[in-house]
Design an enzyme around this catalytic site. Structure first.
Site, PDB file in Angstrom:
ATOM      1  CB  SER A 131      41.816  41.563  28.055  1.00  0.00           C
ATOM      2  OG  SER A 131      41.786  42.811  28.708  1.00  0.00           O
ATOM      3  CE1 TYR A 184      45.752  43.546  24.743  1.00  0.00           C
ATOM      4  CE2 TYR A 184      43.714  44.086  25.896  1.00  0.00           C
ATOM      5  CZ  TYR A 184      44.949  43.461  25.873  1.00  0.00           C
ATOM      6  OH  TYR A 184      45.375  42.773  26.984  1.00  0.00           O
TER       7      TYR A 184
END
Ligand code: NAP
Length: 243
Positions: free
Chosen positions: A141, A154
């Site tokens: 990501s 994350y």
């Protein structure tokens, strides 16, 4: 001998689009998911309905025993076949500012993203190396490159997968197995459906969120034989949000 593609988290979102893309390229596809059997079955039905091959394989990527059972059973049923393309796509987010983040939120996100990558890739790597061909594609990501506030867990998990991608790529390149990471920005899926889309898309030079099919076509290229000299890369797909 058939060369399968296994896509984790393929019942919805990016994984669903990637499974459909890889099937359209001729790969028989293994659709992994965690809990939504109906959604996973609908993906398989769509692939089979357009002349492709697909089968479901439920397991939690963060559970090494469940992986061993599921992959072991699959191998018993497919003695001549192997998983040539592994897309480590399953992921979750549990956002919170770090000062409020609970141990559970930290561990859960790392368990699915980082430990899931480790357990499943290790399990499937040996066959790729023996067959001297394989593609490992890790869904990271923008958050793992740039870091995003509220996503310390994350961002850490995705950045760790980027490091692992680069290290593993060097280990297995002599066996013609490539390992790459894809780093999407904002893509229209369930994961982003509750975000303030109108505010966020103003930050994106392209002026919109990406579509799952746009990420899937990039994965399709990396999975193909045309990408054989690309390894250890992190490829961003974010509409110019961050380069
Ligand atoms: P999504 O729509 O929330 O779908 C998540 C998928 O992962 C579902 O198929 C879910 O299965 C599966 N899953 C979740 N936990 C699992 C587990 N422990 N074991 C097996 N499967 C599990 O997510 P998405 O937006 O498509 O995201 C896919 C990947 O892209 C993730 O790694 C995410 O971090 C990454 N990503 C997404 C964006 C974005 O903007 N959407 C941006 C950058 C990166 P069930 O349906 O059974 O629950």
């Amino acid at each position: 001998m058939k060369r399968y593609a296994l896509v984790t988290g393929a019942s919805r979102g990016l994984g669903r689009a990637i499974a459909i893309q890889l099937a359209s390229q001729g790969f028989p596809v293994i659709i992994n998911y965690q809990s939504r059997t109906d959604a996973a079955q609908a993906v398989a039905d769509q692939i089979i309905g357009t002349g492709g091959e697909a089968e479901l394989l439920q397991f939690d990527v963060s559970d090494p025993e469940a992986i061993e059972t599921a992959i072991g059973n699959w191998e018993n049923n497919h003695p001549d076949d192997y998983v040539d393309v592994l897309v480590n796509n399953a992921g979750i987010r549990q956002d919170a500012l770090m000062i409020f983040m609970q141990n559970e939120q930290w561990h859960k996100v790392l368990d699915v993203t980082l430990n899931g990558f480790f357990y499943l890739t290790r399990r499937l790597l040996k066959n790729m190396m023996t067959r001297r061909h394989g593609r490992i594609i890790n869904m990271t990501s923008l958050s793992g490159i740039k870091g995003l506030p509220g996503q310390v867990n994350y961002s850490a998990a995705k950045a760790a997968v980027i490091g692992a991608t680069k290290a593993l790529a060097q280990e297995v390149a002599p066996r013609r197995v490539t390992v790459n990471a894809i780093a999407p920005g904002f893509i229209e899926t369930d994961m982003t459906s509750e975000l303030p889309v109108n505010d966020l898309k103003k930050m994106v030079p392209a002026g919109r969120f990406g579509k799952p099919e746009e990420v899937a076509s990039l994965v399709g290229f990396i999975a193909s034989d045309n990408s054989s000299y690309i390894t250890g890369e992190v490829i961003s797909i974010n509409g110019g949000l961050y380069t």
